[in-house]
Scaffold this motif. Structure first.
Motif, PDB file in Angstrom:
ATOM      1  N   PHE A  35     -33.106   4.517   7.826  1.00  0.00           N
ATOM      2  CA  PHE A  35     -32.834   3.074   7.869  1.00  0.00           C
ATOM      3  C   PHE A  35     -31.334   2.845   8.077  1.00  0.00           C
ATOM      4  N   ILE A  39     -29.477   2.229   2.262  1.00  0.00           N
ATOM      5  CA  ILE A  39     -30.895   2.385   1.919  1.00  0.00           C
ATOM      6  C   ILE A  39     -31.274   3.858   1.882  1.00  0.00           C
ATOM      7  N   HIS A  61     -35.793  -1.791  -3.937  1.00  0.00           N
ATOM      8  CA  HIS A  61     -35.641  -3.129  -3.346  1.00  0.00           C
ATOM      9  C   HIS A  61     -34.647  -3.060  -2.188  1.00  0.00           C
ATOM     10  N   SER A  62     -35.030  -3.598  -1.054  1.00  0.00           N
ATOM     11  CA  SER A  62     -34.185  -3.496   0.140  1.00  0.00           C
ATOM     12  C   SER A  62     -33.109  -4.569   0.216  1.00  0.00           C
ATOM     13  N   GLU A  65     -32.081  -5.920   3.652  1.00  0.00           N
ATOM     14  CA  GLU A  65     -31.287  -5.146   4.603  1.00  0.00           C
ATOM     15  C   GLU A  65     -32.156  -4.488   5.669  1.00  0.00           C
ATOM     16  N   ILE A  66     -33.466  -4.395   5.416  1.00  0.00           N
ATOM     17  CA  ILE A  66     -34.403  -3.830   6.390  1.00  0.00           C
ATOM     18  C   ILE A  66     -35.633  -4.745   6.471  1.00  0.00           C
ATOM     19  N   SER A  68     -38.761  -4.232   5.690  1.00  0.00           N
ATOM     20  CA  SER A  68     -39.615  -4.180   4.500  1.00  0.00           C
ATOM     21  C   SER A  68     -38.855  -4.713   3.291  1.00  0.00           C
ATOM     22  N   GLU A  69     -39.527  -5.534   2.481  1.00  0.00           N
ATOM     23  CA  GLU A  69     -38.883  -6.093   1.292  1.00  0.00           C
ATOM     24  C   GLU A  69     -38.619  -5.021   0.233  1.00  0.00           C
ATOM     25  N   ARG A  70     -39.572  -4.076   0.121  1.00  0.00           N
ATOM     26  CA  ARG A  70     -39.431  -2.990  -0.834  1.00  0.00           C
ATOM     27  C   ARG A  70     -39.976  -1.703  -0.241  1.00  0.00           C
ATOM     28  N   ILE A  71     -39.566  -0.589  -0.805  1.00  0.00           N
ATOM     29  CA  ILE A  71     -40.085   0.720  -0.427  1.00  0.00           C
ATOM     30  C   ILE A  71     -40.633   1.384  -1.687  1.00  0.00           C
TER      31      ILE A  71
END
Length: 493
Positions: A35, A39, A61-62, A65-66, A68-71
Motif C-alpha cells: 500500500f 500502512i 485502521h487505514s 489512506e487507502i 479499504s477502511e480497515r485491514i
C-alpha cells in the motif's frame, strides 16, 4: 448470507474491511500486496505480533489512506498443519468478529498457490462464513437483529462464482438440518417430521410418501410398529424420491433413524441428559438435509431417502424386553433392551428400500450407540461397511469435507454375536463388547449383499462436552454428514 466473487487488486478494493490470511512465522499476509510506507509498516508490525498463529486476529485502521477502511489479518497456524478445515474454522472466527463489530460487508482475499486446491479453499471460506453465524433462537423472545454481513471473495479462479453458489446451497442445507434436529420433542413428533419432508418435496419437485401408523402395520414394518406403539404420537415412515438421473440408473438409497424423542422405553434411560434425546432424530434430519441440497443443486442422479420416525415411550402399550418382533425382511428379532430401538426401525427402512427400489448402494445414518462415543469420542463418526470400494469413496469425501469418519470391522464373528436362541436375531450383542459393531451386524441382516455403509453419528450429531470447538459449529445440532454425503453424491456419475 450473500457472497460473490470478484477479481482485481487488493490495494484498489473499496471495502469496509479487507481480510487476509497469514501462515505462522512467514511474516506475510497472503495476497495483500503493498500500500504505502505507513500502512505497510503497520501491517508488518501486526504480522510480527500475531505471528500467523491460529486464532490470532489483528485489525488495522487505514485512516482513509487507502481504499479499504480497515485491514484484518488472521493467522492460519503452521504450514504443515494447514487444511481446508483450518481455513473454514478461521473464516468463521473472522465472520463472527465482523458481525460483532456491526460491519455490513467485508472482503476476504482468497489464498491461492498454497497446498490446498482453489476450489476447496473457496468452499471452506464460504462454508465457514455461512455456518458461523448460525444460532437456534426460534423459541427466544429476544432475537439478534443484526443482519448477516455480505461477503466478497477476491480471487482469480474463474469457477469461483459457481463454487460459491454450490457452497451456499450445501451450507444452507446444513443449517436446515440443524434447525430440524434442534426442534424440541413437543414441537416435532413423527407427524411433524413427515410434514417437513412434504414441504421439502413440494419446494424441490420430489415425490414424498408418508405412511401412517395403520399403513406401517399393514405393510408389515414390524420394527417401526413395535417401537412406535408405546407413544400417543404415532409413527411415520417417510419416503422421498429424487429422480434426475437416467431412467435406467439404479438409485442410491439413504436411510436415516429419526426417533423424535427416546426415553429408552420400558428399559428407561437415566434422567441425566435425557433432554438430549431430542437429537435421536439426527440421522433422519441428515438425510432430509442431503435431499434438500441435492435437489437444489439439481444433481443428475437418482436418490431415494427413507426416514422411519417414532417416539420411544414407556406405556401400557409399549413393546417389552422379551418380546419377539417380526421385521419387514421376515426375520424375527428378540428384544433384550427397548433402548436398542434404532436398529429395529433402521432394519425395516433398509429392507423396505432395498426391496422396493433395488438401489445400487445404501447408506444409513443414526445416533445409534453410546459405544461409538466410548470408542471414537465426539469428533469422529464410526462407519461399518460390507464394500471396500464404497467405504473408500466415503473416506475420500470425509477427508475433503473434514467430517471425520473411522471404519470399524465386521465379519462372521460379529454376525454370530447377534444370533438369538429363540428368534433369528437379537437386538443386543453379547454384553458390552463391540457394541457399535454388533448394532451394525443387526442391520447387516437387512442389507444382504447390496453395497452398504452404516454411519454411527452418536458422537458427532450435536455438541457435547468433549466436542472440539469450531467456529462454524454452535450449540445444539451440528448437521454432521450433510457436507460429506453431498460431496460423495456430487462425484457420482
Amino acid at each position: 448470507m450473500r457472497v460473490r466473487a470478484e477479481t482485481g487488486l487488493s490495494i484498489k478494493k473499496k471495502t469496509s474491511i479487507l481480510c487476509a490470511f497469514s501462515i505462522e512465522d512467514t511474516n506475510v499476509a497472503i495476497g495483500l500486496g503493498k500500500f504505502n510506507k505507513k500502512i505497510d509498516q503497520t501491517i508488518s508490525q501486526s504480522l510480527q505480533e500475531i505471528k500467523g498463529k491460529k486464532g490470532k486476529i489483528a485489525i488495522i485502521h487505514s485512516h482513509k489512506e487507502i481504499s479499504s477502511e480497515r485491514i484484518l489479518i488472521a493467522g492460519l497456524g503452521k504450514k504443515n498443519k494447514l487444511t481446508s478445515d483450518v481455513i473454514r474454522d478461521v473464516t468463521g472466527n473472522i465472520t463472527k468478529k465482523i458481525h460483532e463489530l456491526g460491519i455490513k460487508e467485508f472482503t476476504i482475499i482468497t489464498p491461492e498457490k498454497i497446498s490446498i486446491k482453489n476450489d476447496q479453499v473457496v468452499s471452506a471460506i464460504v462454508e465457514g462464513a455461512n455456518l458461523s453465524l448460525y444460532d437456534f433462537d426460534l423459541y427466544k423472545k429476544e432475537k439478534s437483529n443484526k443482519k448477516e454481513p455480505d461477503l466478497t471473495l477476491l480471487t482469480s479462479d474463474k469457477n469461483a462464482q459457481k463454487i460459491i453458489k454450490n457452497s451456499i446451497t450445501i451450507s444452507d442445507a446444513v443449517k436446515f438440518t440443524r434447525d430440524v434436529a434442534n426442534l424440541p420433542p413437543n414441537e416435532c413428533p413423527p407427524a411433524k417430521l413427515g410434514e417437513i419432508a412434504k414441504q421439502i418435496a413440494n419446494q424441490n419437485k420430489m415425490k414424498c410418501t408418508v405412511f401412517s401408523k395403520n399403513e406401517i402395520k399393514s405393510k408389515r414394518l414390524g420394527g417401526v410398529t413395535a417401537v412406535g406403539q408405546g407413544s400417543k404420537n404415532e409413527p411415520r415412515f417417510i419416503i422421498l424420491e429424487y429422480r434426475n438421473g437416467k431412467k435406467e440408473q439404479k438409485p442410491i438409497l439413504l436411510v436415516g433413524k429419526a426417533v423424535t424423542f427416546d426415553t429408552g422405553g420400558i428399559s428407561l434411560k437415566p434422567g441425566e441428559k435425557m433432554d438430549e434425546m431430542k437429537f435421536d432424530k439426527c440421522g433422519g434430519c441428515t438425510v432430509l438435509g442431503v435431499m434438500k441440497a441435492i435437489s437444489e443443486l439439481k444433481l443428475p442422479i437418482n436418490v431415494i431417502a427413507i426416514v422411519p420416525s417414532v417416539e420411544n415411550m414407556p406405556s401400557g402399550d409399549a413393546f417389552r424386553p422379551g418380546d419377539i418382533v417380526k421385521l419387514f425382511n421376515g426375520k424375527t428379532a428378540e428384544i433384550l433392551n427397548t433402548d436398542a430401538e434404532g436398529r429395529l426401525i433402521l432394519a425395516d427402512g433398509l429392507a423396505y428400500g432395498i426391496k422396493h427400489f433395488q438401489p445400487s448402494s445404501v447408506m444409513d445414518f443414526a445416533t445409534l450407540t453410546g459405544a461409538c462415543i466410548v470408542a471414537l469420542g465426539t469428533n469422529v463418526a464410526g462407519i461399518v461397511s460390507n464394500n471396500a470400494k464404497l467405504a473408500s469413496k466415503v473416506k475420500s469425501s470425509s477427508a475433503k469435507t473434514s467430517e471425520e469418519v473411522w471404519e470399524l470391522p465386521i465379519n462372521d464373528d460379529y454376525m454370530d454375536m447377534v444370533k438369538s436362541k429363540v428368534a433369528d436375531i437379537r437386538n443386543l450383542g453379547m454384553g458390552r463388547a463391540a457394541g457399535t459393531i454388533t448394532a451394525a451386524a443387526f442391520l447387516a441382516n437387512a442389507v444382504g449383499n447390496v453395497p452398504w455403509v452404516h454411519f454411527d453419528i452418536a458422537g458427532t450429531a450435536w455438541i457435547q462436552p468433549s466436542t472440539k470447538s469450531k467456529s462454524y459449529n454452535s450449540h445444539g445440532a451440528t448437521g454432521f454428514g450433510v457436507r460429506l454425503v453431498v460431496d460423495y453424491l456430487m462425484n457420482q456419475k
